[in-house]
Structures are given as C-alpha cells and as structure tokens.
Design an enzyme around this catalytic site. Structure first.
Site, PDB file in Angstrom:
ATOM      1  CE  LYS A 175      -1.739   2.947   2.488  1.00  0.00           C
ATOM      2  NZ  LYS A 175      -1.609   4.325   1.930  1.00  0.00           N
ATOM      3  CD  GLU A 250      13.872   1.513   9.370  1.00  0.00           C
ATOM      4  OE1 GLU A 250      14.248   2.551   9.962  1.00  0.00           O
ATOM      5  OE2 GLU A 250      14.492   0.447   9.429  1.00  0.00           O
ATOM      6  CB  CYS A 284      13.445   9.304   8.000  1.00  0.00           C
ATOM      7  SG  CYS A 284      12.405   8.528   6.829  1.00  0.00           S
ATOM      8  CD  GLU A 385      10.187  12.958  11.492  1.00  0.00           C
ATOM      9  OE1 GLU A 385       9.146  12.315  11.710  1.00  0.00           O
ATOM     10  OE2 GLU A 385      11.163  12.476  10.891  1.00  0.00           O
TER      11      GLU A 385
HETATM   12  C1  UN1 Z   1      14.657   8.701   4.251  1.00  0.00           C
HETATM   13  O1  UN1 Z   1      15.236   9.605   4.812  1.00  0.00           O
HETATM   14  O2  UN1 Z   1      13.421   8.629   4.314  1.00  0.00           O
HETATM   15  O3  UN1 Z   1      20.222   8.530   3.179  1.00  0.00           O
HETATM   16  C2  UN1 Z   1      15.402   7.691   3.445  1.00  0.00           C
HETATM   17  C3  UN1 Z   1      19.373   9.014   2.454  1.00  0.00           C
HETATM   18  C4  UN1 Z   1      18.631   8.171   1.446  1.00  0.00           C
HETATM   19  C5  UN1 Z   1      17.504   7.429   2.100  1.00  0.00           C
HETATM   20  C6  UN1 Z   1      16.692   8.273   3.015  1.00  0.00           C
HETATM   21  N1  UN1 Z   1      19.520   7.279   0.779  1.00  0.00           N
HETATM   22  O4  UN1 Z   1      19.101  10.173   2.572  1.00  0.00           O
END
Ligand code: UN1
Length: 496
Positions: A175, A250, A284, A385
C-alpha cells in the site's frame, strides 16, 4: 479527462470494487491533476491478500537464484526507464529532478544488490554435539507480507522492502502512500514485465486509515513492514502486538549535525545545506538540528544564512531549481505551525518562516528555507520531527556538551559530526545514540548495502537494506539430521 489508474491484483489491473477513487495532484501546482486512483476498501485488500496467499504456495518453492534473476530484470527495466520515472516522481511529489533520479537509482542499486543475494542467502552449518548427526540453519520465507510505504522516497523505500521480501520467497501486498501512487504503478508495471508471476506482488491504493488499517489487521498477513510517522507506527505495532505478527518499523528522526571548532567550515556548510534543505527537509534522515561549537558559531551561521537565502525555490522539473514544494497543504500547515511554536518558545528566526507564494508559485505548497538561532535543547522545535525546511541552531561549549545535546531527543536515526580530530571522531562513533553516524558528511546519504534504521523511537530494532534486511523477511529454521540409526539425546547422551 484525468488518467485513471488501477490496483494490481493477481496479475491484473483492476478498479476498486466500490468504483471509488481519489485524486493525485502535483504539489508544485495544485491545478495539475496527475490522475485518479482506486480508494480501496477492505474488500479490495482481501482480494489482494487472497491472491498473495495462493501465489505463496508456488513462489516459496522457486529457487532463490531464480527469484534473483527476475530482480535483475527489474533492475534493468528500472535503469532503462530511470529518466521517465524520475520526471513522473517530481511531478507527483515535488522534489527536484536530481533527487528523484537518485531515488530511482536507489531502487536500481537495491535490485542488483538483492538479486545477487539469490545465490547467497546463507545459512550456517555447525558440528552437532552427537556423533553421526548433522546440524544446520536455513532461512525460510514467512508468507504474505504487507508493506506500507511513505511518499518521500516513492521508489527507493518500496524497493528496500519489496525486493528482499520477494527474494526470500514471500509474496507481497503493497500500500503506497496516497500522495505518490503513480510511482508505485510504474514499479508494478516493471515487476509484471520482468516476469514476477501473478499474485506474487499486488498493489492496493488508498488512505492509511482505511486501506492500510484493513491490511494490517487482516489475519492472512504474516508480517507488516512500515515506514512513516512514530504515531502511526505505534498504532500499527499495537495491532500487530495483539496478533503476534512480525513487524518492522522505520519511523521518525530528529537528526543533527555537530560542527566542532576544528572543522572545515566550507565542508560543514555544504553538508548542512544539503542535509537541511534537500528534499525540502522531508527525509527521515534530514538535518533538523545544527549543533555548533561556540568558537565557530557566528562565522558558520553567517555563511549558512547567506547561502540559504539564495536557494532557488520552484518546480523541481526546472533543472535550475534547488528546492521544491512541500508535499501537500497539511504538511505546509504543520511546518508553519512549528515556526510559530519556535517563535513563541523564544528562538530567533534568522531567515524564512513564511509561505513562499511569489508569482506563479501561488498554486504550490512552497515554503521558504527557515533557520532558527538561539534554540535550546528543551524547545519543541529541537525535539519534535517537523519534516520541512526548518533548521534549528543550538550552541554548545564543548564536545561533551555536543554529544549530550545530540542524544537528547527520543529519536535516533542519523547523525553527523564535522571535526578533524580523530579522537573526537572515534568517541562520536561510539557515543552517539543513532543507527547511522557520518564523520565529515551530512546526515543524508545512506547506501543500500549497509543497514538502515535507528534506535530509540525511530524503530523497533530492525535494519532494512544491507544484509540485515533478510532477518526481517525470513524465518530461521534449525535442522538436525541424525544418521546414527539410533535415538540420540542431546544434553543427555553427550556427557562423559
Ligand atoms: C529517508 O530519509 O526517508 O540517506 C530515506 C538518504 C537516502 C535514504 C533516506 N539514501 O538520505
């Protein structure tokens, strides 16, 4: 007439049974309607799961190297269509072309890396404690996996989950985020073209509250893998906890970059700009705190402000643009709310802090690069965040204080320190509480062959990517073969 897209269930493109749809629009220009996508109900979810369940019976028996060969073809097709997918992705979620190309590249890298694992997927053999007995452990598939993915990496993150899940012999229902369904459709067209058998991969579109929730709760789902907010992660975890389902999470981050007084300031500047404002701060792994040693604070802050003010905002399809819009109206409201919170907490706004709606950009969800100074670790803007282009500068007096501040949030995904002092660098590697630490590099830039994930509220201890992802998507089975022809009792017959 808008384009109409479908779910992919049991090898066929189908509408939602209710016929209901939702719109997908370009965040750089809300008048640009990309298409209509099925608003899937529990009934559609069930159909996808039944297809996946049926397909599992055969897919689990396909040799892993053969499953890997299909993923090689997926990688090839992604490579061929990289530019087209990147352009569609920018239109759909706003980040600039350079970055959407990188996002597709991450999917390509994952395809080739995981494909090779088809000929490894190693277990262990070890001597038995008894004579004429053989002992080994092997990985086995788990069953039907539900994958729920975010919009900020619409190709990379689905592939991080999908490819290892498939390689291990699982079948999947994905999804994708309702803000980026189009990229998911592209990926599934490729999976079908590469020869993934019907039912092995299925996609159902829809909102988390309806489609995602139905998926998570369904008894035929054996594993849930989710990337998104900590709040939703907690809800999913409690459902899965009750049902004793395997779950990998995550979640958020409040990543920081430390710059010590001995750092190369030009390097640290480039890192901070890229970490804080890349993907409009919607990673993230984005840098949302900049922890500066007092001796270089003023100089680096001035350098940063001068550069951030010049960042060119606009439609990511224009190659000269450096920062695209936020994903949607709600995201922009959230970012703006945090800016008000920062001000009321007493932080000093250096630049930005407002919606960007000059000229034709009035129709997109743009926001100015924003930098706060005089932020203290206890302020909400230093702890929560924000997921936008908002950077908080925190001054520290020493290396020890920098470590204390960096560890002072509930999250622990990515982290960075700029220093030329090797002793401090090694202390930082040891003492920073995070799943990822960069020395003299920004908080973003993870590579697919290393574990990805975080500590504390960032997740539940799993690591995607690398070789660790197979621990999410497979079960260990220990096998003992006794060829002595008699009953041998472990722990009992092996005493002297
Ligand atoms: C994310 O931040 O959601 O290291 C993933 C990075 C990418 C992956 C990020 N290769 O910024």
């Amino acid at each position: 007439m808008a384009d109409v897209f479908k779910n992919y269930i049991d090898g066929a493109w189908v509408e939602a049974k209710s016929g209901k749809t939702f719109e997908n629009r370009n965040p750089a220009n809300r008048h640009d309607l990309i298409g209509l996508f099925p608003a899937s109900s529990p009934e559609d979810v069930n159909a996808a799961l039944q297809a996946a369940k049926k397909a599992f019976a055969r897919w689990r028996l396909v040799p892993a190297p053969k499953r890997g060969e299909i993923l090689y073809r997926v990688g090839e097709l992604l490579r061929r269509q990289k530019e087209e997918i990147a352009r569609g992705m920018t239109r759909e979620m706003g980040k600039i072309l350079k970055e959407t190309r990188g996002d597709v590249q991450e999917g390509i890298d994952t395809a080739f890396y995981v494909a090779g694992e088809g000929r490894r997927l190693f277990g262990e053999t070890t001597p038995s404690e008894l004579p004429d007995k053989f002992a080994m452990s092997v990985r086995s598939p788990i069953g039907v996996c539900a994958l729920i993915t975010p919009w900020n990496f619409p190709m990379a993150i689905p592939t991080w989950k999908l490819f290892p899940a498939l390689l291990c012999g699982n079948t999947v229902v994905l999804k994708p985020a309702e803000d980026t369904p189009c990229t998911a459709v592209k990926l599934f067209e490729i999976l079908a073209e590469a020869g993934v058998p019907p039912g092995v991969v299925n996609v159902v579109h829809g909102r988390g509250e309806e489609t995602g929730a139905a998926l998570v709760r369904h008894a035929d789902v054996k594993l849930v893998s989710f990337t998104g907010s900590a709040a939703v992660g907690r809800e999913i975890a409690s459902v899965c906890g009750q049902q004793l389902k395997r779950i990998s999470l995550e979640l958020g981050g409040k990543n920081a970059q430390i710059v010590m007084e001995d750092a190369d300031l030009n390097l640290a500047l480039e890192g901070a700009l890229w970490g804080a404002f890349g993907t409009t701060g919607q990673r993230c792994t984005a840098t949302s705190r900049l922890i500066l040693h007092r001796d270089i604070k003023k100089e680096l802050t001035d350098m940063l402000v001068a550069r951030a003010e010049k960042i060119k905002i606009g439609d990511g399809l224009d190659e000269s643009v450096e920062m695209g819009p936020l994903i949607n109206q709600a995201a922009r409201e959230k970012v703006h709310r945090y800016v008000q919170i920062g001000r009321s907490e007493g932080a000093r706004l250096l630049i930005g802090g407002s919606i960007y709606e000059e000229g034709k950009w009035i129709d997109g969800y743009f926001y100015r690069p924003t930098i706060f100074d005089q932020v203290t670790p206890s302020m909400r803007i230093a702890r929560e965040e924000i997921f936008g282009p908002v950077l908080s500068i925190i001054e520290v007096q020493s290396f020890e204080e920098a470590i204390e501040v960096i560890n002072g949030t509930t999250y622990g995904l990515s982290s960075s320190i700029y220093t030329r002092d090797v002793e401090r660098a090694f202390r930082a590697m040891r003492d920073i509480e995070a799943g990822i630490t960069y020395i003299n590099g920004p908080t973003i830039g993870a590579e697919v062959h290393l574990p990805f994930g975080g500590v504390k509220d960032t997740g539940n201890g799993h690591r995607e990517a690398g070789t660790t992802v197979y621990d999410i998507f497979s079960e260990w089975k220990s096998i003992y073969v006794d060829y002595s022809g008699k009953l041998q009792k472990a722990q009992i017959d092996n005493v002297e």
